[in-house]
Motif scaffolding. Structure first.
Motif, short mmCIF file in Angstrom:
data_model
loop_
_atom_site.label_atom_id
_atom_site.label_comp_id
_atom_site.label_asym_id
_atom_site.label_seq_id
_atom_site.Cartn_x
_atom_site.Cartn_y
_atom_site.Cartn_z
N SER A 15 1.13 -0.96 0.27
CA SER A 15 -0.11 0.30 -0.12
C SER A 15 0.93 1.30 0.35
CB SER A 15 -0.50 -0.16 0.96
OG SER A 15 -1.20 1.16 1.96
N ALA A 16 0.67 2.07 -0.57
CA ALA A 16 1.01 3.27 -0.78
C ALA A 16 1.06 3.93 0.39
CB ALA A 16 0.48 4.23 -1.79
N THR A 17 -0.05 4.31 0.73
CA THR A 17 0.11 4.83 2.15
C THR A 17 1.26 4.22 3.28
OG1 THR A 17 -2.56 4.78 1.97
CG2 THR A 17 -1.93 5.30 3.56
N ARG A 18 1.05 2.67 3.11
CA ARG A 18 1.93 2.79 4.24
C ARG A 18 3.80 2.58 3.68
NH1 ARG A 18 -0.50 1.94 8.24
NH2 ARG A 18 1.49 0.84 9.30
N GLU A 19 3.68 2.59 2.95
CA GLU A 19 4.79 2.96 2.30
C GLU A 19 5.19 4.07 2.78
OE1 GLU A 19 7.08 0.42 1.04
OE2 GLU A 19 5.68 -0.85 2.44
N ILE A 20 4.47 4.91 2.48
CA ILE A 20 4.88 6.53 2.76
C ILE A 20 4.92 7.04 3.59
CG2 ILE A 20 3.50 9.10 2.92
CD1 ILE A 20 3.02 8.39 -0.12
N LEU A 21 4.04 6.07 4.67
CA LEU A 21 4.50 6.32 6.70
C LEU A 21 5.38 6.26 6.83
CD1 LEU A 21 0.91 5.27 7.67
CD2 LEU A 21 1.39 7.16 8.29
N LYS A 22 5.74 4.83 6.48
CA LYS A 22 7.15 4.42 6.40
C LYS A 22 8.40 5.81 6.20
CE LYS A 22 7.57 -0.13 5.66
NZ LYS A 22 8.35 -1.33 4.86
N ALA A 23 8.25 6.36 5.04
CA ALA A 23 9.25 7.44 5.00
C ALA A 23 8.61 8.75 5.91
CB ALA A 23 8.64 7.35 3.63
N THR A 24 7.64 8.58 6.02
CA THR A 24 7.38 10.02 7.27
C THR A 24 7.77 9.26 8.37
OG1 THR A 24 5.29 9.59 7.43
CG2 THR A 24 5.88 11.10 5.66
N SER A 25 8.50 8.88 8.55
CA SER A 25 8.87 7.91 10.32
C SER A 25 9.73 9.60 10.93
CB SER A 25 9.79 6.39 10.03
OG SER A 25 10.18 6.98 9.77
N SER A 125 -11.42 4.71 -3.55
CA SER A 125 -11.85 3.80 -2.26
C SER A 125 -10.43 3.36 -1.56
CB SER A 125 -12.44 2.56 -2.47
OG SER A 125 -13.15 2.53 -1.80
N PHE A 126 -10.81 3.63 -0.21
CA PHE A 126 -9.94 2.95 0.68
C PHE A 126 -8.58 1.42 0.17
CE2 PHE A 126 -7.78 0.66 4.51
CZ PHE A 126 -7.25 1.39 4.60
N VAL A 127 -7.45 2.31 -0.09
CA VAL A 127 -6.34 1.61 -1.42
C VAL A 127 -6.04 0.41 -0.19
CG1 VAL A 127 -4.59 2.97 0.15
CG2 VAL A 127 -4.01 0.98 -1.59
N GLY A 128 -6.33 0.17 1.66
CA GLY A 128 -6.51 -0.99 2.48
C GLY A 128 -7.15 -1.70 1.86
N SER A 129 -8.64 -1.97 1.56
CA SER A 129 -9.26 -2.28 1.09
C SER A 129 -9.43 -3.03 -0.26
CB SER A 129 -10.57 -1.79 1.04
OG SER A 129 -11.27 -1.42 2.78
N LEU A 130 -9.09 -2.13 -0.74
CA LEU A 130 -9.28 -2.51 -2.54
C LEU A 130 -7.57 -3.33 -2.29
CD1 LEU A 130 -8.94 0.82 -4.35
CD2 LEU A 130 -10.23 -1.06 -4.01
N SER A 135 -5.87 -9.06 -2.73
CA SER A 135 -5.26 -10.73 -2.24
C SER A 135 -5.94 -11.50 -1.96
CB SER A 135 -4.54 -10.19 -0.82
OG SER A 135 -5.68 -10.35 0.60
N HIS A 136 -7.77 -11.52 -2.82
CA HIS A 136 -7.99 -12.84 -2.26
C HIS A 136 -8.71 -12.91 -4.09
CE1 HIS A 136 -8.88 -13.67 1.58
NE2 HIS A 136 -9.21 -12.40 1.49
N GLY A 137 -7.72 -11.94 -4.62
CA GLY A 137 -8.11 -13.09 -6.25
C GLY A 137 -9.06 -11.94 -7.07
N PRO A 352 -0.74 10.79 -3.00
CA PRO A 352 -1.00 10.64 -4.65
C PRO A 352 -2.52 9.77 -4.43
CG PRO A 352 1.03 9.30 -3.90
CD PRO A 352 1.04 8.93 -3.08
N GLY A 353 -3.44 10.41 -5.20
CA GLY A 353 -4.63 9.63 -5.47
C GLY A 353 -5.20 8.80 -6.72
N THR A 354 -3.84 8.23 -7.25
CA THR A 354 -3.45 6.64 -8.22
C THR A 354 -3.36 6.33 -7.06
OG1 THR A 354 -1.19 7.60 -8.15
CG2 THR A 354 -2.45 7.65 -9.83
N ALA A 355 -3.35 6.58 -5.57
CA ALA A 355 -3.04 4.98 -4.74
C ALA A 355 -4.23 4.19 -4.37
CB ALA A 355 -2.79 6.08 -3.51
N PHE A 356 -6.10 5.29 -5.05
CA PHE A 356 -6.64 5.11 -4.39
C PHE A 356 -8.12 4.47 -5.40
CE2 PHE A 356 -5.00 8.17 -1.35
CZ PHE A 356 -5.49 7.81 -0.02
N MET A 357 -6.48 4.66 -6.52
CA MET A 357 -7.62 4.21 -8.31
C MET A 357 -7.51 2.23 -8.30
SD MET A 357 -8.17 6.96 -8.53
CE MET A 357 -9.27 6.81 -10.54
#
Lengths: 393, 393
Positions: A15-25, A125-130, A135-137, A352-357
């Motif tokens: 997830s781009a969000t979580r990767e960015i979260l890591k960068a923003t530590s 929509s929320f990238v975590g849910s997408l 992950s279930h194909g 970036p908005g693309t993360a949610f597409m």
């Protein structure tokens, strides 16, 4: 990624969000990219007090195996609280405790679908849910959102075109990332369409309690006389996310499968964690706490909007009535991904908005801004930097 | 179950063990059916002390979102501890924290397989893992176990017959339910077969530290020069299960997929929970604690064996060298399921051996007995009741 992993995982990215979260530590980066509640909203003293009581009085009860359905006193508390506060739950519904809201999404996907099935969701929509769906194909079919939530004509068309769809995934309140709230009329229309077409609705509502403006709108679950809505609520935003306690309200027809889904995921949610929430309800006024954190978010949301209007008038957004996020549209001449990169170089992180597409390569002019995590000072400073970087183009 | 749930869930039943656990919440039932560590083995005072310290010193750090990989200090601690204690982990391996050991099993299945793929496992095997595999729509191929673990000739044959198999699932130490330990020679043979056939090994080792007799045998992971073994360890049996903290040691080739698998499952494991374990390592001697609980289990295991030998000489078993379980064979004339039912009527709960079979309808003359949970007094009393009920046939 190695060829050894499954076909359904071979193309998955973190997830781009979580990767960015890591960068923003990096504490020098102003984090508009997170989704954490404001730390001043955490009831730290309450958590400390009730934890000590639990471990003083009966530590073994907090350390033994629990049942997969969840800690029974907490299930009962939530059943009563949800009924009173939001008219959620019938005699045919059960409250099941999960380890965070994402687990409700994941279990629902697991029990409702087979590989290759379709899920209909808002886009963005929320990238975590997408990612949980991916992950279930599963195949994802996105429906665009208007300022009052999912476009119902487009939903109807999408349902017709995808007879293999198993459920509709929606975040009706202060959608992540869109910030929009599904109108009452549209909630009724969505329910009717789901019922007519044999679809289940997965109503994901982590932000519903965080309204800062306007009137609450009844949840879709509160209209669920047919037992076709699985409702997900969470303590991540009203107590704290690190505690990992959330819940699902599950109709009878899916209960056994849902409990097995929980069992095979992680057996049960941490017992101490569940007991902390239960004691918090017993000893504190949770509704009053929610009123207090609403004040914090109202102030932060207004501050961010004021700063955007003042420093970045060329950025467009619809002011959300609650939640944690602003969905902001950049001017046409700006390359969105390039802008996000330049912001990070200038110590401001946005998503970036693309993360949610559904297709991350789709063109997208939006960024998601979080106003709950940064300090007031950093909100002002961060938006000023955003304005300065905009002027570089 | 409703026709609305997925094909892969339509035939799933709740784990017999957990259903029996629920039934045995009746305090008058002697529970030989559980898998809990002895409550006298829980380090309650330590958990109380370190929790208070964490929530005193920096409560926010325990309440914010964590990263999916796990709490970094704990990952580092475990990396060092595993290397020193068991020679587990190379520079190409990473420790990832999970919410209990079942989650390692579930994530591995999710990232390594597509619906319809095959997993090779011991038969009998831990029902929780079998159900996790079933919940991903996987086919299970069982390999019988000898007194020194999986039959290697049968394994080789099963691999040949199932070219679509993705991994071998094994519990090498004090297998659940078999109680057997895989010999060093067989560990080497299994590794060689996996390597030659492009298979991964999922080494599930929740009981490895609970040896009460004999010498430790090197784990398969300690031989893993090719990066093909995912190792699962847990704090459920050495600290307490209710805390839900376990870990996977993951080779580089699967790391990214494993972290995404964790992310979509529940984002991250509870931060307070992880910090409790980390502080426990910092302030206490975990290895000394393990020595203490080994003494408790040695005593209980010996007591149960002595009672069985004395009161039920017609029940056969191989004395395990550790773990939590005895796998006991009833005389030929006894209907196993009928015996289990009569035991519950007489307030003793055991797990029918069929629960651990790939096909629960297979004939099975075994029951699983747990010696860690019941008090010494109840071990004697329970086995006496077992003897009395045996005589009814």
């Amino acid at each position: 990624m190695s060829v050894l992993v499954s076909k359904k995982f071979a193309n998955m990215k973190p997830s781009a969000t979580r990767e960015i979260l890591k960068a923003t530590s990096d504490p020098n980066v102003i984090a508009f990219a997170g989704g954490s509640p404001a730390v001043e909203a955490f009831p730290c003293d309450a958590v400390k007090k009730v934890s000590a009581e639990i471990l003083d009085e009966n530590p073994v009860s907090a350390l033994v195996y629990g049942v997969s359905e969840g800690y029974e006193p907490l299930r009962q508390t939530l059943k009563g609280w949800l009924k009173k506060r939001s008219n959620i739950g019938t005699d045919d519904d059960s409250v099941i405790i999960t380890a965070g809201g994402t687990q409700v999404i994941d279990i629902t996907a697991r029990i409702m679908t087979d590989e290759g099935d379709t899920v209909i969701c808002e886009e963005p929509s929320f990238v975590g849910s997408l990612n949980a769906f991916r992950s279930h194909g599963l195949k994802l079919k996105g429906v665009p959102i208007d300022s009052d939530g999912m476009n119902i004509e487009a939903l109807e068309k999408t349902i017709k075109q995808n007879p293999d769809a198993k459920f509709i995934y929606t975040i009706p309140n202060f959608q992540n990332p869109g910030g929009t709230t599904l109108s009452l009329e549209k909630r009724k229309a969505m329910y009717r369409l789901a019922k007519e077409n044999g679809l289940v609705i997965l109503e994901d509502d982590p932000y519903g309690t965080l309204r800062v403006d306007g009137e609450d709108i009844p949840s879709i679950k509160s209209m669920d006389t047919d037992g076709i809505v699985i409702y997900a609520g969470s303590f991540s935003k009203i107590l704290a996310p690190g505690i990992r306690v959330a819940y699902a309200v599950v109709p009878k027809a899916f209960l056994q499968a849902f409990v097995i889904g929980k069992q095979v995921s992680d057996v049960h949610t941490g017992v101490l964690n569940q007991m902390i929430i239960q004691r918090w309800y017993e000893e504190y006024d949770v509704d009053a706490h929610i009123e207090e954190i609403r004040k914090i978010y109202r102030k932060k949301l207004n501050l961010m909007c004021d700063c955007l209007d003042k420093y970045c008038p060329e950025i467009e957004y619809v002011r959300p009535q609650g939640g944690l996020f602003l969905w902001a549209r950049l001017p046409e001449n700006i390359d969105m991904l390039d802008y996000c990169k330049r912001l990070v170089e200038n110590k401001v992180a946005v998503v970036p908005g693309t993360a949610f597409m559904i297709n991350e390569d789709s063109p997208c002019h939006y960024i998601r801004l979080n106003f709950s995590t940064p300090s007031d000072e950093n909100i002002v400073k961060g938006i000023e930097i955003m304005a300065r970087v905009l002027k570089e183009y």
